[in-house]
Design a protein around this motif. Structure first.
Motif, PDB file in Angstrom:
ATOM      1  N   ARG A 131     -18.099  31.402 -12.458  1.00 54.54           N
ATOM      2  CA  ARG A 131     -17.021  31.775 -11.582  1.00 54.54           C
ATOM      3  C   ARG A 131     -16.018  30.716 -11.654  1.00 54.54           C
ATOM      4  O   ARG A 131     -16.444  29.438 -11.615  1.00 54.54           O
ATOM      5  CB  ARG A 131     -17.420  31.949 -10.227  1.00 54.54           C
ATOM      6  N   ILE A 132     -14.715  31.223 -12.135  1.00 54.00           N
ATOM      7  CA  ILE A 132     -13.684  30.056 -12.256  1.00 54.00           C
ATOM      8  C   ILE A 132     -12.745  30.321 -10.834  1.00 54.00           C
ATOM      9  O   ILE A 132     -12.517  31.465 -10.531  1.00 54.00           O
ATOM     10  CB  ILE A 132     -12.855  30.387 -13.450  1.00 54.00           C
ATOM     11  N   GLU A 133     -12.758  29.306  -9.960  1.00 52.54           N
ATOM     12  CA  GLU A 133     -11.699  29.286  -8.945  1.00 52.54           C
ATOM     13  C   GLU A 133     -10.623  28.568  -9.335  1.00 52.54           C
ATOM     14  O   GLU A 133     -10.607  27.446  -9.819  1.00 52.54           O
ATOM     15  CB  GLU A 133     -12.539  28.526  -7.866  1.00 52.54           C
ATOM     16  N   LEU A 134      -9.448  29.224  -8.800  1.00 56.08           N
ATOM     17  CA  LEU A 134      -8.060  28.780  -8.918  1.00 56.08           C
ATOM     18  C   LEU A 134      -7.662  28.134  -7.581  1.00 56.08           C
ATOM     19  O   LEU A 134      -7.635  28.895  -6.526  1.00 56.08           O
ATOM     20  CB  LEU A 134      -6.947  29.701  -9.491  1.00 56.08           C
ATOM     21  N   LYS A 135      -7.284  26.726  -7.824  1.00 57.44           N
ATOM     22  CA  LYS A 135      -6.747  25.993  -6.381  1.00 57.44           C
ATOM     23  C   LYS A 135      -5.206  25.825  -6.482  1.00 57.44           C
ATOM     24  O   LYS A 135      -4.729  25.878  -7.615  1.00 57.44           O
ATOM     25  CB  LYS A 135      -7.695  24.891  -6.237  1.00 57.44           C
ATOM     26  N   ASP A 138      -3.747  23.156  -5.818  1.00 54.09           N
ATOM     27  CA  ASP A 138      -3.433  21.867  -6.759  1.00 54.09           C
ATOM     28  C   ASP A 138      -3.476  21.850  -8.019  1.00 54.09           C
ATOM     29  O   ASP A 138      -2.581  21.451  -8.790  1.00 54.09           O
ATOM     30  CB  ASP A 138      -4.590  20.852  -6.392  1.00 54.09           C
ATOM     31  N   ASP A 139      -4.135  22.972  -8.853  1.00 58.34           N
ATOM     32  CA  ASP A 139      -4.082  23.272 -10.250  1.00 58.34           C
ATOM     33  C   ASP A 139      -3.137  23.992 -10.386  1.00 58.34           C
ATOM     34  O   ASP A 139      -2.410  23.794 -11.602  1.00 58.34           O
ATOM     35  CB  ASP A 139      -5.390  24.274 -10.579  1.00 58.34           C
ATOM     36  N   LEU A 140      -2.483  25.000  -9.677  1.00 53.98           N
ATOM     37  CA  LEU A 140      -1.093  25.483  -9.805  1.00 53.98           C
ATOM     38  C   LEU A 140      -0.118  24.441  -9.818  1.00 53.98           C
ATOM     39  O   LEU A 140       0.876  24.522 -10.671  1.00 53.98           O
ATOM     40  CB  LEU A 140      -0.906  26.552  -8.810  1.00 53.98           C
ATOM     41  N   GLU A 157       0.012  21.450 -10.632  1.00 53.69           N
ATOM     42  CA  GLU A 157      -0.175  20.528 -11.820  1.00 53.69           C
ATOM     43  C   GLU A 157       0.220  21.336 -12.860  1.00 53.69           C
ATOM     44  O   GLU A 157       0.726  20.596 -13.834  1.00 53.69           O
ATOM     45  CB  GLU A 157      -1.858  20.055 -11.953  1.00 53.69           C
ATOM     46  N   PHE A 158      -0.150  22.425 -13.023  1.00 46.01           N
ATOM     47  CA  PHE A 158       0.223  23.440 -14.232  1.00 46.01           C
ATOM     48  C   PHE A 158       1.670  23.426 -13.991  1.00 46.01           C
ATOM     49  O   PHE A 158       2.433  23.237 -15.208  1.00 46.01           O
ATOM     50  CB  PHE A 158      -0.648  24.746 -14.057  1.00 46.01           C
TER      51      PHE A 158
END
Length: 102
Positions: free
Chosen positions: A8-12, A14-16, A18-19
């Motif tokens: 399972r990949i969780e998108l946080k 903080d990740d958005l 950084e992207f």
């Protein structure tokens, strides 16, 4: 082969963030590189922004690129009147004692 359950990949948030930061950085580098390649410097960035964010046109059409690729130069050849002075002079007339050549 052993099968395993999908991870399972969780998108946080903080990740958005950084992207988005990396995306903006890459976009700025690309604009700067395009401006340097075209020799516009800082002037190219303003032109790109007024152009809706699109990169400035290269100035070469598709036909020009094709002609360059295949080695075709469509420049016109000088007309015959420009070359009249460069033509060799006619041969001298035959002397009176010799018969004319056949």
């Amino acid at each position: 082969m052993i099968k395993r359950k999908p991870t399972r990949i969780e998108l946080k948030l903080d990740d958005l963030d950084e992207f988005e930061a990396v995306k903006k950085e890459v976009e700025e580098r690309r604009k700067q590189r395009n401006a340097e390649l075209l020799g516009l410097g800082a002037q190219g960035e303003g032109a790109a922004e007024t152009n809706g964010g699109a990169s400035p046109p290269s100035g070469k059409t598709k036909a020009n690129k094709s002609n360059e690729r295949i080695g075709y130069d469509p420049t016109p050849v000088p007309d015959a009147t420009a070359r009249v002075g460069t033509l060799p002079s006619p041969p001298p007339p035959p002397s009176a004692g010799q018969p004319p050549p056949r």
